[in-house]
Design an enzyme around this catalytic site. Structure first.
Site, PDB file in Angstrom:
ATOM      1  N   GLU A 142       0.846  -1.190   0.000  1.00  0.00           N
ATOM      2  CA  GLU A 142       0.000   0.000   0.000  1.00  0.00           C
ATOM      3  C   GLU A 142       0.884   1.244   0.000  1.00  0.00           C
ATOM      4  O   GLU A 142       2.009   1.212   0.521  1.00  0.00           O
ATOM      5  CB  GLU A 142      -0.879  -0.035   1.261  1.00  0.00           C
ATOM      6  N   GLN A 168       1.438  -6.679   5.338  1.00  0.00           N
ATOM      7  CA  GLN A 168       1.748  -6.340   3.979  1.00  0.00           C
ATOM      8  C   GLN A 168       3.087  -6.976   3.615  1.00  0.00           C
ATOM      9  O   GLN A 168       3.453  -7.955   4.241  1.00  0.00           O
ATOM     10  CB  GLN A 168       1.740  -4.828   3.804  1.00  0.00           C
ATOM     11  N   GLU A 205      -6.462  -9.400   3.427  1.00  0.00           N
ATOM     12  CA  GLU A 205      -5.592  -8.787   4.445  1.00  0.00           C
ATOM     13  C   GLU A 205      -5.604  -9.704   5.659  1.00  0.00           C
ATOM     14  O   GLU A 205      -6.664  -9.925   6.251  1.00  0.00           O
ATOM     15  CB  GLU A 205      -6.072  -7.387   4.847  1.00  0.00           C
ATOM     16  N   ASN A 264     -12.131  -0.724  -0.812  1.00  0.00           N
ATOM     17  CA  ASN A 264     -11.472  -1.311   0.358  1.00  0.00           C
ATOM     18  C   ASN A 264     -12.239  -0.973   1.629  1.00  0.00           C
ATOM     19  O   ASN A 264     -12.563   0.204   1.866  1.00  0.00           O
ATOM     20  CB  ASN A 264     -10.055  -0.746   0.488  1.00  0.00           C
ATOM     21  N   GLU A 265     -12.529  -1.978   2.423  1.00  0.00           N
ATOM     22  CA  GLU A 265     -13.129  -1.810   3.761  1.00  0.00           C
ATOM     23  C   GLU A 265     -14.176  -0.710   3.797  1.00  0.00           C
ATOM     24  O   GLU A 265     -14.136   0.179   4.662  1.00  0.00           O
ATOM     25  CB  GLU A 265     -12.021  -1.543   4.805  1.00  0.00           C
ATOM     26  N   ASN A 292      -6.631   1.426   2.801  1.00  0.00           N
ATOM     27  CA  ASN A 292      -7.342   2.686   3.053  1.00  0.00           C
ATOM     28  C   ASN A 292      -6.913   3.767   2.070  1.00  0.00           C
ATOM     29  O   ASN A 292      -7.703   4.636   1.703  1.00  0.00           O
ATOM     30  CB  ASN A 292      -7.080   3.153   4.488  1.00  0.00           C
TER      31      ASN A 292
END
Ligand code: AHR
Length: 504
Positions: free
Chosen positions: A27, A352, A292, A172-173, A72
């Site tokens: 990310e 990650q 994740e 994402n989320e 995020n």
């Protein structure tokens, strides 16, 4: 010595292991990209500024897909900022991590890096601040051969051939209030379904992952998945799961038991997918993308101070968890859990890859090293390919407050191509060794090729740049096969890989 028993049969199968379960994630967060994979001017940087030492470690780890650019971060990302001449790329404030993004690495650079890492890109689109229009344009830019505005712009920017990105995350989320452009289940379901529809109109060969809950503990868990799938069932192929565990209480037995929670999470999501399919009289099975997963808690306190300061640095050191030996044991157990669900978990990303809650760490201008969690991942990725076998496993158990009785031995086996078998096993017992007796009578002529063990007497032991091998795998005692049975000693608190080969 305590005893555990495992019976394996080549006819008792869970399913083919999809190599994409050994995926990872990079990310635009902290030092994952900048001074992680990309550091122009570093003595080991290649002509594009990619660190060759890091590339070497990523290849050693064996990561067939890498999710990018968030996380995020993606919910505020304009992908167009990262294409075209570098001088013209804007600096932006990233509100996900209160950092400044230079956009020096964008789609072209990242796809080039992935190729060099023997990997491919799992790309996430922004469904926080953006929607259907940006979604269709990015697929046209990446995957359309040419003869249209966005595909010709890609060619003009130096990539004649399409990047051919096959796997896409629809945001994402989006259930999390921390997300830029957070949505209700219904709001997300509509935009994901419409964005996915046009993305597949442009390239019907792509696969799509819809956001599930950002963790099992979300109050919206369950209803979120159901709502999203009822709306987007025809369009999407996978639903995502995210889960991190920590040991802030310093309670090792409870911490190591968390794989039981991960297992329950997977089973619940499978049930919801199947319930929606049933209700719709659908033919398509929705599978799981556990995109994740990891241990994450060591760096939380430090990072909060940074967010509170609002200094908007470029590539600040964030989420730099220094992993301990016990973290490696839980990571091993999480990998075993993914393999035990190989029939439904088709994609998974350890979150990650570099510097940010990562198996690989770098020092800016300096060296790179492997954290403790590097090893179980590398072993699973190297030796856990083939067909996951359904074991009959009997193990002594220990009691936990939250999760009741938890088996001391967590294990799974994979039949590899060529007829060999690899057994992965964690002994979670704090003090006692356990004799694991393996019944392999259904297999012919196997011999122990290798027994690999990861253990340290101190659950808090870590690797550092100065002492990179404090926690490193060693050769185990293995055992001799007798009449198709094998007994292997699993030392207290240990990760074990037992590789069985066909005798010549
Ligand atoms: O991996 C770190 C963060 O964890 C990701 O950006 C987000 O998706 C999750 O909350």
């Amino acid at each position: 010595m305590k005893e555990a028993r495992m019976i394996l049969d080549r006819d008792y199968r869970i399913g083919e292991v999809d190599r994409r379960i050994y995926g990872s994630f990079l990310e635009h967060l902290g030092r994952a990209i900048y001074t992680g994979i990309y550091e122009p001017g570093h003595p080991l940087a290649d002509e594009q500024g990619f660190r060759l030492d890091v590339l070497g470690l990523v290849r050693k780890l064996g990561v067939p897909i890498v999710r990018w650019p968030g996380g995020n971060f993606v919910s505020g990302y304009n992908w167009e900022d990262g294409v075209g001449p570098r001088e013209g790329r804007p600096k932006r404030l990233d509100m996900a991590w209160f950092s400044t993004e230079s956009n020096a690495v964008g789609i072209h650079e990242f796809c080039d890096w992935a190729k060099k890492a023997d990997s491919s890109v799992m790309m996430a689109i922004n469904l926080g601040t953006r929607g259907v229009d940006a979604a269709r344009n990015i697929v046209e830019y990446c995957n359309h051969p040419g003869g249209s505005y966005w595909s010709d712009l890609r060619r003009q920017n130096g990539a004649q051939e399409p990047f051919g990105v096959k796997l896409w995350c629809l945001g994402n989320e989006m259930d999390g209030p921390w997300q830029i452009g957070h949505k209700t289940a219904q709001e997300y379901a509509r935009v994901a379904s419409e964005a996915g529809k046009v993305m597949k109109w442009i390239d019907p060969s792509i696969e799509l992952v819809a956001c599930g809950s950002s963790s099992l503990t979300m109050p919206t868990f369950g209803d979120w998945e159901r709502t999203v799938l009822e709306e987007a069932y025809d369009t999407v192929d996978y639903v995502s799961l995210h889960q991190y565990y920590g040991n802030a209480a310093g309670d090792t037995p409870t911490f190591l038991a968390q794989s039981v929670n991960m297992d329950a999470f997977i089973r619940s999501v499978v049930s919801i997918c199947d319930a929606v399919q049933g209700k719709k009289h659908g033919k398509k099975q929705i599978n799981l993308s556990f995109d994740e997963w990891n241990v994450w808690y060591h760096s939380n306190g430090r990072d909060q101070k940074y967010y509170d300061s609002r200094v908007w640095r470029e590539a600040p050191p964030l989420l730099e968890d220094d992993y301990t030996f016990e973290d490696a044991l839980l990571v091993g157990s999480m990998l075993i859990t993914l393999l035990r669900h190989a029939d439904r978990v088709k994609v998974a990303c350890m979150a990650q890859l570099v510097n940010v809650i990562a198996p690989i760490m770098t020092r800016a201008g300096g060296g790179a090293w492997c954290q403790t969690i590097f090893y179980p991942f590398m072993h699973a990725s190297r030796y856990g390919r083939g067909t996951a076998l359904l074991p009959v496993l009997k193990s002594p158990a220990y009691e936990t407050k939250e999760l009741g009785a938890v088996p001391c031995v967590d294990a799974v086996a994979v039949e590899n191509e060529g007829g060999g078998v690899t057994v992965f096993a964690v002994n979670k017992d704090l003090h006692e060794d356990i004799a694991l007796s393996l019944d392999l009578r259904a297999f012919e002529n196997l011999r122990v090729a290798e027994h690999i063990v990861l253990h340290h007497d101190d659950v808090g032991a870590k690797n550092t740049l100065e002492n990179p091998d404090a926690v490193a795998p060693v050769r185990g005692a293995g055992g001799a096969m007798e009449g198709g049975r094998l007994t292997v000693k699993l030392g207290n608190l240990s990760w074990n890989v037992i590789r069985l080969e066909k005798e010549a």
